[in-house]
Design a protein around this motif. Structure first.
Motif, PDB file in Angstrom:
ATOM      1  N   LEU A 186      46.864  41.681  41.165  1.00 43.22           N
ATOM      2  CA  LEU A 186      45.676  41.349  40.386  1.00 43.22           C
ATOM      3  C   LEU A 186      45.826  39.989  39.682  1.00 43.22           C
ATOM      4  O   LEU A 186      44.917  39.146  39.769  1.00 43.22           O
ATOM      5  CB  LEU A 186      45.437  42.474  39.371  1.00 43.22           C
ATOM      6  CG  LEU A 186      44.012  42.744  38.905  1.00 43.22           C
ATOM      7  CD1 LEU A 186      43.083  42.911  40.075  1.00 43.22           C
ATOM      8  CD2 LEU A 186      43.977  44.008  38.037  1.00 43.22           C
ATOM      9  N   VAL A 189      45.227  37.232  42.238  1.00 44.93           N
ATOM     10  CA  VAL A 189      43.799  37.077  42.592  1.00 44.93           C
ATOM     11  C   VAL A 189      43.075  36.344  41.458  1.00 44.93           C
ATOM     12  O   VAL A 189      42.329  35.380  41.683  1.00 44.93           O
ATOM     13  CB  VAL A 189      43.135  38.448  42.822  1.00 44.93           C
ATOM     14  CG1 VAL A 189      41.611  38.289  42.971  1.00 44.93           C
ATOM     15  CG2 VAL A 189      43.714  39.138  44.045  1.00 44.93           C
ATOM     16  N   ARG A 233      45.466  46.968  50.685  1.00 42.15           N
ATOM     17  CA  ARG A 233      44.016  46.831  50.539  1.00 42.15           C
ATOM     18  C   ARG A 233      43.400  47.856  49.593  1.00 42.15           C
ATOM     19  O   ARG A 233      42.686  47.506  48.658  1.00 42.15           O
ATOM     20  CB  ARG A 233      43.361  46.940  51.922  1.00 42.15           C
ATOM     21  CG  ARG A 233      41.871  46.641  51.938  1.00 42.15           C
ATOM     22  CD  ARG A 233      41.325  46.647  53.356  1.00 42.15           C
ATOM     23  NE  ARG A 233      41.561  47.893  54.024  1.00 42.15           N
ATOM     24  CZ  ARG A 233      42.416  48.077  55.039  1.00 42.15           C
ATOM     25  NH1 ARG A 233      43.109  47.072  55.513  1.00 42.15           N
ATOM     26  NH2 ARG A 233      42.568  49.268  55.572  1.00 42.15           N
ATOM     27  N   VAL A 237      41.825  46.697  46.061  1.00 47.73           N
ATOM     28  CA  VAL A 237      40.362  46.704  45.916  1.00 47.73           C
ATOM     29  C   VAL A 237      39.962  47.625  44.767  1.00 47.73           C
ATOM     30  O   VAL A 237      39.065  47.307  43.974  1.00 47.73           O
ATOM     31  CB  VAL A 237      39.672  47.090  47.250  1.00 47.73           C
ATOM     32  CG1 VAL A 237      38.185  47.378  47.048  1.00 47.73           C
ATOM     33  CG2 VAL A 237      39.855  45.965  48.282  1.00 47.73           C
ATOM     34  N   LEU A 240      40.625  45.754  41.602  1.00 50.13           N
ATOM     35  CA  LEU A 240      39.644  44.670  41.434  1.00 50.13           C
ATOM     36  C   LEU A 240      38.301  45.234  40.984  1.00 50.13           C
ATOM     37  O   LEU A 240      37.628  44.651  40.138  1.00 50.13           O
ATOM     38  CB  LEU A 240      39.508  43.864  42.734  1.00 50.13           C
ATOM     39  CG  LEU A 240      40.697  42.947  43.027  1.00 50.13           C
ATOM     40  CD1 LEU A 240      40.645  42.411  44.459  1.00 50.13           C
ATOM     41  CD2 LEU A 240      40.731  41.773  42.046  1.00 50.13           C
ATOM     42  N   ASP A 241      37.919  46.377  41.532  1.00 49.08           N
ATOM     43  CA  ASP A 241      36.667  47.011  41.096  1.00 49.08           C
ATOM     44  C   ASP A 241      36.742  47.390  39.616  1.00 49.08           C
ATOM     45  O   ASP A 241      35.792  47.172  38.860  1.00 49.08           O
ATOM     46  CB  ASP A 241      36.370  48.251  41.952  1.00 49.08           C
ATOM     47  CG  ASP A 241      35.778  47.881  43.310  1.00 49.08           C
ATOM     48  OD1 ASP A 241      35.134  46.815  43.402  1.00 49.08           O
ATOM     49  OD2 ASP A 241      35.965  48.641  44.278  1.00 49.08           O
TER      50      ASP A 241
ATOM     51  N   ILE B 247      36.110  36.286  42.074  1.00 45.92           N
ATOM     52  CA  ILE B 247      36.949  37.478  42.293  1.00 45.92           C
ATOM     53  C   ILE B 247      36.348  38.311  43.426  1.00 45.92           C
ATOM     54  O   ILE B 247      37.064  38.814  44.303  1.00 45.92           O
ATOM     55  CB  ILE B 247      37.060  38.341  41.011  1.00 45.92           C
ATOM     56  CG1 ILE B 247      37.805  37.597  39.894  1.00 45.92           C
ATOM     57  CG2 ILE B 247      37.779  39.665  41.318  1.00 45.92           C
ATOM     58  CD1 ILE B 247      37.838  38.349  38.556  1.00 45.92           C
ATOM     59  N   THR B 248      35.006  38.439  43.419  1.00 45.04           N
ATOM     60  CA  THR B 248      34.339  39.265  44.422  1.00 45.04           C
ATOM     61  C   THR B 248      34.521  38.688  45.831  1.00 45.04           C
ATOM     62  O   THR B 248      34.682  39.436  46.808  1.00 45.04           O
ATOM     63  CB  THR B 248      32.843  39.416  44.067  1.00 45.04           C
ATOM     64  OG1 THR B 248      32.756  39.965  42.743  1.00 45.04           O
ATOM     65  CG2 THR B 248      32.121  40.336  45.034  1.00 45.04           C
ATOM     66  N   LYS B 251      37.898  39.727  46.825  1.00 39.48           N
ATOM     67  CA  LYS B 251      37.876  41.178  47.055  1.00 39.48           C
ATOM     68  C   LYS B 251      37.248  41.500  48.409  1.00 39.48           C
ATOM     69  O   LYS B 251      37.758  42.326  49.170  1.00 39.48           O
ATOM     70  CB  LYS B 251      37.081  41.876  45.941  1.00 39.48           C
ATOM     71  CG  LYS B 251      37.213  43.389  45.957  1.00 39.48           C
ATOM     72  CD  LYS B 251      36.220  44.079  45.052  1.00 39.48           C
ATOM     73  CE  LYS B 251      34.913  44.329  45.768  1.00 39.48           C
ATOM     74  NZ  LYS B 251      33.998  45.231  45.052  1.00 39.48           N
ATOM     75  N   ASN B 252      36.146  40.834  48.721  1.00 37.74           N
ATOM     76  CA  ASN B 252      35.467  41.111  49.988  1.00 37.74           C
ATOM     77  C   ASN B 252      36.336  40.748  51.190  1.00 37.74           C
ATOM     78  O   ASN B 252      36.334  41.464  52.195  1.00 37.74           O
ATOM     79  CB  ASN B 252      34.125  40.368  50.058  1.00 37.74           C
ATOM     80  CG  ASN B 252      33.109  40.967  49.093  1.00 37.74           C
ATOM     81  OD1 ASN B 252      33.289  42.098  48.624  1.00 37.74           O
ATOM     82  ND2 ASN B 252      32.066  40.215  48.769  1.00 37.74           N
ATOM     83  N   SER B 255      38.844  43.519  51.419  1.00 29.55           N
ATOM     84  CA  SER B 255      38.121  44.705  51.869  1.00 29.55           C
ATOM     85  C   SER B 255      37.884  44.725  53.369  1.00 29.55           C
ATOM     86  O   SER B 255      37.975  45.759  54.013  1.00 29.55           O
ATOM     87  CB  SER B 255      36.737  44.698  51.213  1.00 29.55           C
ATOM     88  OG  SER B 255      36.583  45.749  50.356  1.00 29.55           O
TER      89      SER B 255
END
Lengths: 278, 278
Positions: A186, A189, A233, A237, A240-241, B247-248, B251-252, B255
């Motif tokens: 985290l 990222v 993953r 994820v 991150l959510d 960040i998204t 994340k994507n 994902s």
């Protein structure tokens, strides 16, 4: 302790392990690396006693895998026939589910021992040139035994004490990867996402410790971390959510001028740190 | 330099300024604080030469406001009649639009001088007990002149040099607040949001420098920061939206198992840090 050690991959972690063995133990270190210049440098500066080959693997007491996750698995698969029955093979990867899905099985098939390991230390630089005998001073060493016999785990722990790690933790691959998604992946990222702000190139003169701390690890090795993120993953994820949800709660309180809701959210942050004694 | 200085508010910043003046200058320091115990402690440890009162304000060469933003404005409004014509009044607030919407006007009405200031240093602790003469060593000192005459700005700069700041930057309230939303406020939001993960209480043994760096400022003073965040609502919400978007994106890519897209995103992080020489 006087053991025959083989270290595969003399980057930041493998190089630092080699130097720590030389500084703090009596072990003999054979180093393996695909880059002949790194091997020469490691030999010249005394980080390794010799360049390792098949004969060293055949005599190894402990073999440390310090490559990227998939490369570690490939190395063991292609050298498994050389690894002697009592040898303890361990890795240093940042994620464990993938490694532990393969290496315990290969070990069992060939009669050697495997226990996963993760030295919790790093730097915002990579490669042998950045390696340091004292990288692991006081760091945590996570062991992921995956069914390895206790003597293998005990040997790795005894070595960790000798190399001046701060402590060891034993856990499962699943818990390791879930925790690492939070403690290590985290922040990486975040650091990359953070420096993408259009304000970043102008920060000089307007910034201090907070900027430095959050942005530090943006200086990332994208090959390695892309592999680590994708191998983890699901946990990553999920984290991150959770993070996006919590940032959004704070954002909404600011947006709505809701000082009371904002104070409650920020107080939770402070209280968690206080509860942890940090 | 030998000036008469009044410091209003002896918390982390005011206390550290007082101590820095005593360590590095010949100025006389009068301290004002609502807490008599803080005043006693500051006097006892030599951080201030005297407890300040109306007479000190009437004779001040420079008056430093080290309260929360609204309290700074209230203090000046209620003491403006005491402040002499050539006195330079400056603040130390983390945001400037609000301060600069009020204090230059009050200064003009009463004939004293006002220039905003923001010493870019802090700590994850607050209060006089945490103050430190060397808090500002090598830190940036941001000046927001808001139309103040050059002699006022020059005096504040000369003091900053004497107190061993690392450098000064002059800017507008708007640019200051936009940059601070990124360099300082965003890391504080992040730290609080980060430690709210259910994994946080279990991090011990699984964490290292990355966790420590991102979580450090979660130990927040929620009263102060809620006010700073809401006063800088527009810029902060803008930065938070940018951050959530970035960040998204990462994340994507994780994902979708899209290693190539992920490497490109992470590489951008590294390249920005490299471009900045960090």
């Amino acid at each position: 302790m006087n053991k025959k050690i083989v270290i595969v991959g003399l980057g930041l972690i493998g190089g630092s392990l080699a130097k720590a063995f030389q500084k703090y133990s009596e072990c003999q270190i054979a180093g393996i690396d695909r880059d002949p210049d790194v091997l020469k440098a490691a030999l010249a500066c005394g980080a390794i006693d010799k360049i390792g080959g098949d004969a060293d693997i055949r005599e190894a007491d402990v073999l440390y895998l310090c490559l990227y996750p998939q490369a570690d698995i490939d190395f063991v698969a292609s050298h498994a026939h050389l690894i002697p029955p009592d040898c303890v093979v361990t890795d240093t990867c940042g994620i464990k589910s993938e490694i532990c899905a393969h290496l315990p099985r290969i070990a069992q098939e060939h009669g050697f021992l495997f226990a996963g390991g993760h030295p919790m230390a790093g730097k915002e630089k990579s490669g042998f040139a950045a390696s340091d005998a004292d990288l692991f001073l006081d760091a945590s060493y996570i062991l992921v035994p995956c069914g390895a016999p206790q003597r293998a785990v005990d040997l790795l722990k005894a070595i960790a004490v000798e190399l001046r790690f701060g402590g060891t933790v034993e856990t499962t691959p699943e818990k390791h990867d879930r925790m690492i998604a939070f403690t290590s992946q985290l922040p990486h990222v975040l650091a990359c996402a953070y420096v993408m702000s259009p304000c970043c190139p102008e920060h000089n003169g307007f910034s201090a410790g907070s900027y430095r701390d959050v942005s530090r690890v943006a200086n990332i090795n994208e090959q390695l971390w892309a592999e680590l993120f994708i191998d983890n993953r699901e946990a990553l994820v999920g984290e991150l959510d959770t993070l996006i949800t919590n940032i959004t709660k704070i954002k909404n309180a600011v947006s709505k001028n809701d000082a009371e809701a904002l104070r409650i959210l920020l107080r939770r942050g402070r209280q968690i740190k206080e509860m942890l004694g940090e």
